[in-house]
Design a protein around this motif. Structure first.
Motif, PDB file in Angstrom:
ATOM      1  N   SER A 102       2.225  -2.389  11.306  1.00 53.30           N
ATOM      2  CA  SER A 102       1.498  -2.770  12.520  1.00 53.30           C
ATOM      3  C   SER A 102       0.024  -2.401  12.343  1.00 53.30           C
ATOM      4  O   SER A 102      -0.337  -1.597  11.478  1.00 53.30           O
ATOM      5  N   GLU A 103      -0.813  -2.972  13.176  1.00 59.09           N
ATOM      6  CA  GLU A 103      -2.241  -2.623  13.139  1.00 59.09           C
ATOM      7  C   GLU A 103      -2.416  -1.133  13.418  1.00 59.09           C
ATOM      8  O   GLU A 103      -3.268  -0.479  12.814  1.00 59.09           O
ATOM      9  N   GLU A 104      -1.607  -0.582  14.322  1.00 62.83           N
ATOM     10  CA  GLU A 104      -1.692   0.848  14.640  1.00 62.83           C
ATOM     11  C   GLU A 104      -1.363   1.700  13.411  1.00 62.83           C
ATOM     12  O   GLU A 104      -2.055   2.671  13.116  1.00 62.83           O
ATOM     13  N   ASP A 105      -0.297   1.317  12.682  1.00 59.98           N
ATOM     14  CA  ASP A 105       0.065   2.075  11.477  1.00 59.98           C
ATOM     15  C   ASP A 105      -1.019   1.952  10.414  1.00 59.98           C
ATOM     16  O   ASP A 105      -1.355   2.930   9.739  1.00 59.98           O
ATOM     17  N   LYS A 106      -1.589   0.764  10.243  1.00 59.91           N
ATOM     18  CA  LYS A 106      -2.687   0.587   9.277  1.00 59.91           C
ATOM     19  C   LYS A 106      -3.859   1.480   9.636  1.00 59.91           C
ATOM     20  O   LYS A 106      -4.442   2.147   8.770  1.00 59.91           O
ATOM     21  N   GLN A 107      -4.211   1.492  10.918  1.00 64.44           N
ATOM     22  CA  GLN A 107      -5.348   2.300  11.362  1.00 64.44           C
ATOM     23  C   GLN A 107      -5.080   3.785  11.149  1.00 64.44           C
ATOM     24  O   GLN A 107      -5.960   4.526  10.728  1.00 64.44           O
ATOM     25  N   THR A 108      -3.857   4.216  11.431  1.00 65.91           N
ATOM     26  CA  THR A 108      -3.495   5.620  11.215  1.00 65.91           C
ATOM     27  C   THR A 108      -3.646   5.981   9.741  1.00 65.91           C
ATOM     28  O   THR A 108      -4.237   7.010   9.398  1.00 65.91           O
ATOM     29  N   ASP A 137      -2.057  -3.291   3.035  1.00 63.81           N
ATOM     30  CA  ASP A 137      -1.751  -4.721   3.128  1.00 63.81           C
ATOM     31  C   ASP A 137      -0.296  -5.040   2.765  1.00 63.81           C
ATOM     32  O   ASP A 137       0.052  -6.197   2.540  1.00 63.81           O
ATOM     33  N   ALA A 138       0.523  -3.991   2.671  1.00 63.41           N
ATOM     34  CA  ALA A 138       1.942  -4.104   2.350  1.00 63.41           C
ATOM     35  C   ALA A 138       2.189  -4.604   0.922  1.00 63.41           C
ATOM     36  O   ALA A 138       3.252  -5.123   0.617  1.00 63.41           O
ATOM     37  N   LYS A 139       1.199  -4.440   0.044  1.00 60.88           N
ATOM     38  CA  LYS A 139       1.391  -4.773  -1.367  1.00 60.88           C
ATOM     39  C   LYS A 139       1.966  -3.543  -2.068  1.00 60.88           C
ATOM     40  O   LYS A 139       1.486  -2.423  -1.863  1.00 60.88           O
ATOM     41  N   GLU A 140       2.978  -3.784  -2.917  1.00 66.91           N
ATOM     42  CA  GLU A 140       3.568  -2.651  -3.624  1.00 66.91           C
ATOM     43  C   GLU A 140       2.579  -2.092  -4.635  1.00 66.91           C
ATOM     44  O   GLU A 140       1.895  -2.836  -5.333  1.00 66.91           O
ATOM     45  N   VAL A 141       2.533  -0.770  -4.679  1.00 60.43           N
ATOM     46  CA  VAL A 141       1.640  -0.045  -5.577  1.00 60.43           C
ATOM     47  C   VAL A 141       2.499   0.895  -6.414  1.00 60.43           C
ATOM     48  O   VAL A 141       3.442   1.504  -5.895  1.00 60.43           O
ATOM     49  N   LYS A 142       2.177   0.995  -7.699  1.00 63.29           N
ATOM     50  CA  LYS A 142       2.857   1.945  -8.580  1.00 63.29           C
ATOM     51  C   LYS A 142       1.783   2.820  -9.207  1.00 63.29           C
ATOM     52  O   LYS A 142       0.833   2.314  -9.814  1.00 63.29           O
ATOM     53  N   LEU A 143       1.916   4.132  -9.042  1.00 62.49           N
ATOM     54  CA  LEU A 143       0.924   5.080  -9.547  1.00 62.49           C
ATOM     55  C   LEU A 143       1.574   6.093 -10.470  1.00 62.49           C
ATOM     56  O   LEU A 143       2.625   6.658 -10.128  1.00 62.49           O
ATOM     57  N   ARG A 144       0.954   6.312 -11.614  1.00 60.45           N
ATOM     58  CA  ARG A 144       1.389   7.376 -12.526  1.00 60.45           C
ATOM     59  C   ARG A 144       0.385   8.514 -12.374  1.00 60.45           C
ATOM     60  O   ARG A 144      -0.811   8.326 -12.632  1.00 60.45           O
ATOM     61  N   LEU A 145       0.869   9.656 -11.947  1.00 60.85           N
ATOM     62  CA  LEU A 145      -0.007  10.786 -11.659  1.00 60.85           C
ATOM     63  C   LEU A 145       0.371  11.979 -12.515  1.00 60.85           C
ATOM     64  O   LEU A 145       1.543  12.177 -12.832  1.00 60.85           O
ATOM     65  N   PHE A 200      -6.166   7.128  -2.513  1.00 62.33           N
ATOM     66  CA  PHE A 200      -5.214   6.110  -2.076  1.00 62.33           C
ATOM     67  C   PHE A 200      -4.473   6.575  -0.834  1.00 62.33           C
ATOM     68  O   PHE A 200      -4.460   7.768  -0.511  1.00 62.33           O
ATOM     69  N   ALA A 201      -3.899   5.606  -0.141  1.00 63.32           N
ATOM     70  CA  ALA A 201      -3.073   5.866   1.034  1.00 63.32           C
ATOM     71  C   ALA A 201      -1.875   4.930   0.948  1.00 63.32           C
ATOM     72  O   ALA A 201      -2.029   3.750   0.650  1.00 63.32           O
ATOM     73  N   LEU A 202      -0.690   5.489   1.180  1.00 65.50           N
ATOM     74  CA  LEU A 202       0.536   4.716   0.980  1.00 65.50           C
ATOM     75  C   LEU A 202       1.495   4.782   2.164  1.00 65.50           C
ATOM     76  O   LEU A 202       1.631   5.826   2.806  1.00 65.50           O
TER      77      LEU A 202
END
Length: 184
Positions: free
Chosen positions: A27-33, A135-143, A87-89
């Motif tokens: 939701s827009e609220e979740d994106k903003q948070t 934007d609900a695109k899947e992200v894969k991060l190696r940390l 990043f934010a996930l």
């Protein structure tokens, strides 16, 4: 703008709850948070902004820490190799991790914990995380290193676990032979 007044402190029940999945697309609220959480971390590392608004510096923030029991967190940090992670996930999960472990010699801190709790928190030295961006695109991060430790700290918040739950109660500074000490 998130400030320290928005951050719940140790003992608040939301910090011990397992957070709910975020419905996708968010939701827009979740994106903003989510974006506000990342902004807090960035602002808290800027000395002028932090002083002006009384922000404690941090490198990560999970939604339960602002009394939102949803699976999302933000990280913004520079590791010892001068690499910046920002990043934010939504709905992050660890999909693999190293056998090797690591811990910060300075211990861990938390924006929700006002006092210093000394002791080593042993975590995986490398993790691979999958989640979804704003934007609900899947992200894969190696940390690895500090970024891996910080991500695991924030993931714990999503599962109702505090960093001090991992500290050896009998010997807080026990140095495991299978874990690499990291300077921060």
């Amino acid at each position: 703008m998130i400030t320290m007044e928005d951050i719940v402190r140790d003992g608040h029940p939301v910090l011990r709850q397992k957070a709910e999945e975020v419905s996708l697309p968010p939701s827009e609220e979740d994106k903003q948070t989510l974006l506000s959480m990342l902004d807090y971390i960035k602002n808290s590392q800027d000395p002028d902004i932090a002083e002006k608004y009384g922000l404690r510096p941090g490198i990560g923030l999970a939604a339960p820490q602002i009394n939102v029991s949803k699976r999302m967190f933000a990280l913004h940090l520079e590791d010892g190799s001068n690499r910046t992670y920002s990043f934010a996930l939504f709905n992050p999960r660890i999909v693999s991790h190293s056998v090797e472990k690591a811990y910060l010699t300075s211990g861990e801190g938390c924006l929700s914990v006002d006092e210093n709790i000394p002791g080593y928190v042993v975590r995986y030295s490398r993790v691979t995380i999958k989640g979804f961006d704003q934007d609900a695109k899947e992200v894969k991060l190696r940390l690895k290193g500090l970024a891996a430790i910080a991500a695991q700290h924030e993931m714990d918040h999503l599962n109702g676990i505090m960093f001090y739950d991992h500290i050896n109660k009998k010997d807080p500074f026990f140095e495991p032979t299978d874990a690499e000490p990291l300077e921060r």
